[in-house]
Enzyme design. Sequence first.
Site, PDB file in Angstrom:
ATOM      1  N   ALA A 268       6.013   9.078   1.306  1.00  0.00           N
ATOM      2  CA  ALA A 268       6.151  10.356   2.007  1.00  0.00           C
ATOM      3  C   ALA A 268       6.232  10.136   3.516  1.00  0.00           C
ATOM      4  O   ALA A 268       7.043  10.760   4.208  1.00  0.00           O
ATOM      5  CB  ALA A 268       4.981  11.275   1.666  1.00  0.00           C
TER       6      ALA A 268
ATOM      7  N   LYS B 149       7.223   7.398   5.145  1.00  0.00           N
ATOM      8  CA  LYS B 149       8.476   6.739   5.515  1.00  0.00           C
ATOM      9  C   LYS B 149       9.675   7.667   5.340  1.00  0.00           C
ATOM     10  O   LYS B 149      10.646   7.588   6.107  1.00  0.00           O
ATOM     11  CB  LYS B 149       8.659   5.465   4.691  1.00  0.00           C
TER      12      LYS B 149
ATOM     13  N   SER C 110      11.497   2.369   5.237  1.00  0.00           N
ATOM     14  CA  SER C 110      11.296   1.515   4.064  1.00  0.00           C
ATOM     15  C   SER C 110      12.210   2.009   2.956  1.00  0.00           C
ATOM     16  O   SER C 110      12.564   3.199   2.899  1.00  0.00           O
ATOM     17  CB  SER C 110       9.841   1.579   3.593  1.00  0.00           C
TER      18      SER C 110
ATOM     19  N   VAL D 120      -0.918   2.591  17.941  1.00  0.00           N
ATOM     20  CA  VAL D 120       0.212   3.506  17.791  1.00  0.00           C
ATOM     21  C   VAL D 120      -0.204   4.925  17.419  1.00  0.00           C
ATOM     22  O   VAL D 120       0.594   5.862  17.565  1.00  0.00           O
ATOM     23  CB  VAL D 120       1.242   2.977  16.766  1.00  0.00           C
TER      24      VAL D 120
ATOM     25  N   TYR E  35       2.595   6.404   1.378  1.00  0.00           N
ATOM     26  CA  TYR E  35       3.514   5.555   2.133  1.00  0.00           C
ATOM     27  C   TYR E  35       4.954   6.062   2.029  1.00  0.00           C
ATOM     28  O   TYR E  35       5.668   6.165   3.041  1.00  0.00           O
ATOM     29  CB  TYR E  35       3.415   4.126   1.611  1.00  0.00           C
TER      30      TYR E  35
ATOM     31  N   ILE F 296      10.945  -7.910   1.371  1.00  0.00           N
ATOM     32  CA  ILE F 296      11.147  -8.889   2.442  1.00  0.00           C
ATOM     33  C   ILE F 296      10.029  -9.931   2.375  1.00  0.00           C
ATOM     34  O   ILE F 296       8.873  -9.604   2.087  1.00  0.00           O
ATOM     35  CB  ILE F 296      11.126  -8.204   3.828  1.00  0.00           C
TER      36      ILE F 296
END
Length: 243
Positions: A154, A156, A139, A61, A152, A185
């Site tokens: 920042a 998201k 998230s 990706v 993470y 989750i």
Amino acid sequence: MEARVICITGGNGSLGLAMARAFLQESPANQIWLGVRQQRAQAESLCAEHAGRCHCVELEVTSEASWKQALATVEKAGGRLDVLVNNAGRHHDMLLGQMPVDVWREIVRVNLEGVFLGCQAALPLMIARRQGRIVNIASLSALLAPAGQTNYAAAKAGVVALTQSLAKEVARLGITVNAVCPGYIESGELLQLPEAERQARARQVPMRRFGRPEEVAAAVRFLASAEAGYITGAVIKVDGGIL
């Protein structure tokens, strides 16, 4: 229901697999493409179970070239791309004061730049047909940033902003762009935590339990549906009431 072609990144993880199953159940004519890298055993197993309907496609990706090649494969086989779910993600938690710049860049690149590249690669296919659905998996950390996740959270949060901005850019073209923000989750590293820590985290959730991948998949499937055609730029929490 008309057959649709759906591409889901992070196709070997619990969330990606749950989304694939949801779209497979939606219509026997749907074609599902799971973007995968080296670890793909579970994705390949699902593809074998649904031969001819579910496929793996090599996808890094963070690579523009890989995105172009993967979506060219999808378009050649299915003639179209109806739904893109940007689900691939990664986190590497630590305090900012101790975080090497390479760790910062890696997490931002995978979680934010990967979404940018995916949207950019998918848009020409959707614009040509003046329809499409993009669902970006952000998230709860994007909305309620915890300590130890500056990179993470920042990234998201950037996904949320990208989603809302892009939604405005392509709304007139029949393309919707929405985000889903899962909380705790039952997947990934959460399953590996000691039981005491799992219970402590569950107590932070008003519902007193963790979410199931299928519950996130249900939200994604709805946002990708015809019934959600007037919803764009939305940010849907799936968090059991934490925020």
